[in-house]
Every structure is written in structure tokens, then in C-alpha cells.
Design an enzyme around this catalytic site. Sequence first.
Site, PDB file in Angstrom:
ATOM      1  N   GLU A  34      37.857 -17.228 -31.696  1.00  0.00           N
ATOM      2  CA  GLU A  34      39.000 -17.252 -30.778  1.00  0.00           C
ATOM      3  C   GLU A  34      39.804 -15.964 -30.860  1.00  0.00           C
ATOM      4  OE1 GLU A  34      41.407 -20.832 -31.042  1.00  0.00           O
ATOM      5  OE2 GLU A  34      43.105 -19.803 -30.116  1.00  0.00           O
ATOM      6  N   LYS A  85      46.576 -27.474 -35.496  1.00  0.00           N
ATOM      7  CA  LYS A  85      45.364 -26.759 -35.050  1.00  0.00           C
ATOM      8  C   LYS A  85      45.575 -25.254 -35.267  1.00  0.00           C
ATOM      9  CE  LYS A  85      42.500 -24.702 -31.950  1.00  0.00           C
ATOM     10  NZ  LYS A  85      42.501 -23.298 -31.535  1.00  0.00           N
ATOM     11  N   ASP A  87      33.233 -25.347 -46.965  1.00  0.00           N
ATOM     12  CA  ASP A  87      32.907 -26.405 -46.012  1.00  0.00           C
ATOM     13  C   ASP A  87      34.135 -26.687 -45.129  1.00  0.00           C
ATOM     14  OD1 ASP A  87      32.426 -28.837 -44.769  1.00  0.00           O
ATOM     15  OD2 ASP A  87      31.509 -29.771 -46.519  1.00  0.00           O
ATOM     16  N   HIS A 140      47.761 -13.682 -25.884  1.00  0.00           N
ATOM     17  CA  HIS A 140      46.439 -14.209 -25.546  1.00  0.00           C
ATOM     18  C   HIS A 140      45.826 -13.449 -24.389  1.00  0.00           C
ATOM     19  CE1 HIS A 140      45.722 -18.429 -27.277  1.00  0.00           C
ATOM     20  NE2 HIS A 140      46.381 -17.708 -28.138  1.00  0.00           N
TER      21      HIS A 140
END
Length: 451
Positions: free
Chosen positions: A83, A278, A294, A391
Site C-alpha cells: 500500500e 487497521k 507470522d 495518498h
Amino acid sequence: MQPIKGFSKLSKAGKIEWVTRFFQDPEAAYTTLSGYWHHDAATQKQHDEFIENTLTNFYMPYGVAPNFLINGKLYAIPMVIEESSVVAAASKSAAFWLNRGGFKTTVLSTKKIGQVHFIWHGDGDKLRAFMPELEQKLISGTQSLTANMRKRGGGITGITLRDKTLDEPGYYQLHATFETRDAMGANFINSNLEEFARILRYELETDPRFTATERELTVVMCILSNYTPECLVRCEVSCPIDQLADGDDYTNEEFVEKFTRAIRIATIEPYRATTHNKGIMNGIDSVVLATGNDFRAVEACAHTYAARDGQYRSLTRVDVSNGIFRFWLDIPLALGTVGGLTGLHPMVKFSHEMLGNPNAEELMQITAAVGLAQNFAAVKSLVTTGIQKGHMKMHLLNILNQLEATEQEKERAKIYFSDKVISFQGVASYMKKMRGMADDEISPDAGTAQA
Ligand code: MEV
């Protein structure tokens, strides 16, 4: 497509042949797959053997966020993420806190957990009374499995019996805690748990205190828990509130008000909390991936922890008192710096070296710092400039790359779109016009940037 038997037995070439035959152009599909093979056959073989049925490698960008001052030590942190803006946000936050004391971290505890889930229809009091004796037998019966770990200062730290019979008939657990030092410890824990189950069965079958019915045991499963609330790290940043505002658009007090309100909202509102967390995981997962850990385990654990009081909430907290802004993250992170991919994957080894070969506790602290940095940057943008500004720069670059723009075209497009909303259509149309015109004919409103 038809089901296939014995796929795993096919050679790599056979597997590729089977998969690509369903493509419109099998040869082109083969070229795509083989184009991602490592040029060194031995390295490729190593990658092939990490998992099953490997066809090729899947690239992810490997970036670096410099200037992370953590407990007085400076780090450049490797981040693997697809991202855009995440590495930029981490780096920006790191630079911001570099001049304000950096990140302070503490490992609150490092306990891992595993459980033997079993069904037993007997006298619960008798089993409870037997537990201290059983615990000793479980510990002595796993001596050979734990010998190496004990040498490194780890091992089994406790085993308790949990009675869950009110939730499920006959359901009990042997709930064990482990210290696994620098290993994530999954194999160590699972091997011990399976041995616990064998010992438990033997004891129930052979101890005369148990009746015929009580000799019956159904072991449901033996498995570590990825929920490790006691493998916890805290990372915090703090500074006087008059050092917070670094732009002209808001005052320190306005920033504090906006920022603390955003954190309160993420604490009380699960829809926002999910996106907020998130953002934290954008930072955490990138380091977890780069260091060969992991990320599914880390994700699962973080979200359970975020809901530990029955409602899903923000993992970060903020406090402003006596003129000091304090912002922190508590997160369980079961990470390893030995075992698994850490000694095998060349890029994982590279990441560990970039971080100065940290031990597991240090890696927990570094990873938490990136999570906190990420969240600080995201919330700061959200409550001030808005998230799209940053962004969109990367979005524009991605679109320009898709349109195969030259470096010169990219520079022009960046200037042109600096004050416009970016969409694929708008950029494509701008590029079309720009390419059809001579340099001096390109007018500032050549494109049709749109929302
Ligand atoms: C995007 O990947 C992450 C953010 O949505 C996080 C947030 O909203 O806090 C920007």
C-alpha cells in the site's frame, strides 16, 4: 476445469503446465510465472521449498523508514507492504518524534499460551485435586522436549486445569503458559501439548483413584493459542503540547482537541476503531512480514485484544495532563528472531541485520513503534489536512506508471495535479492531451481531473 488427483506429486514443470493450460495464452502465462523466478537456482529452490505446490515468487515492495529513535537508539526499519503512503507516513512520524524524545517502549510480559482441549465425564473435584501432581508429571514427562529451551532461559511456566463443563458437557482444558525466549515457539508449544495429552491419558488410565468411566478421555485438540495478551509491549511518545503543531493551519491546542477527540471516537465506535486499528496494523504487519514473522497470528491476536472488554476498541490511547501530550499503544506481539524463516529467507536475514539483529523483545518494541508511528501519522492527517492529500501523490504515480509515463511526463503531471483531485480518467485524459501536443502547447488546464 476438472478436479485433479495427485497434483502435489507432479513436478514443478508439470504443475505449471496444468495451471497454464487454462489460460488464453499458456505460453504467455508461463513467461509471466518464470519471469519471477530467482536467477540463482539454489535461491529459487529454497523459496520453492518454503511452501507446497510453488510455481513462482510473488513480489512485494520492500521499503525502509529511517530516523526511528527507540529507547535512545536509532533504527532504519524495513517494511514490506503493497500500500502506498504507509512507508512515507511512518518515516514522517519517525522524523517528527525524533526531535521530541523518540519512542519509549517497554515489554510488559512475554508469556505464550497453549491448550489441550479434552472431554472427560468424571468427578471434577477429583481431577482438580490431582492437578498439582499431574502438573509435576507433565513437566517431568516433557524434560527432553524442553531441555534446549530451558538452557536458553525458557520452558513451561505453568499448567492449570480449566473447567468449561458449563459451556460444553465434559469440556476441560489444560491451559499451559510458556516462555519461548527468541523463538515464536509454535512448534515447541505444540509438541509439548501433544505430550501433555499422552501423559494425561496414561495417568487417567493407570491411576487407581480413577473409576472405569474416568479412564475414558477424548482429546479434542492440542494447539497453541494465538491470543497472547500476556506477550505484551507498550510503546509511547510524549511531548509538551506547545511542541505539537508543526504547520500554520492549526494551533497546538486545536491539534490536541482534534487528535484526542479522534482517539476517543476510535475508543467508543467499533466502525471507526476497525479502520483506526487497521492503520496501526499497516505499520505492524509491514515489519512482521519483513522480519519473517507470522502476520496472520499477529493480526488475529491484536483484534482479539482490541475487543478484550467485550467491545472492539482503539489499540492506542492518549492522555493530556499538566501540559504534556502522551500517546501510546499496548499490543500483544508474539514475535521470533530465531527459527522459522528467520535463518532461511535471504531478505528476512537482511531485515534482521538492518535492525542490528535484535532479540525477540527488541523486535516487539521496534514493531510496536512502527504501529504507533503509523497511527499518529494517519490520525494527524485525518484531523488536519485529510488523508487524500498524501495518498493522492502515490495514487498519481501509480496511474502514471500504468500509463507508462516518462520521468519528464511524471514531473509535469505532478505539478499539474498538485491542486486537483486525481482520478484515472482525469490523468489518462491529461496524458492523452499532453502527448498529442508540443511542449509549448500544454496549457495548465489540459486535463479533466475529476473526483
Ligand atoms: C489506510 O490504509 C489506513 C487509514 O485508513 C487508517 C486510519 O483511518 O486511521 C488511513
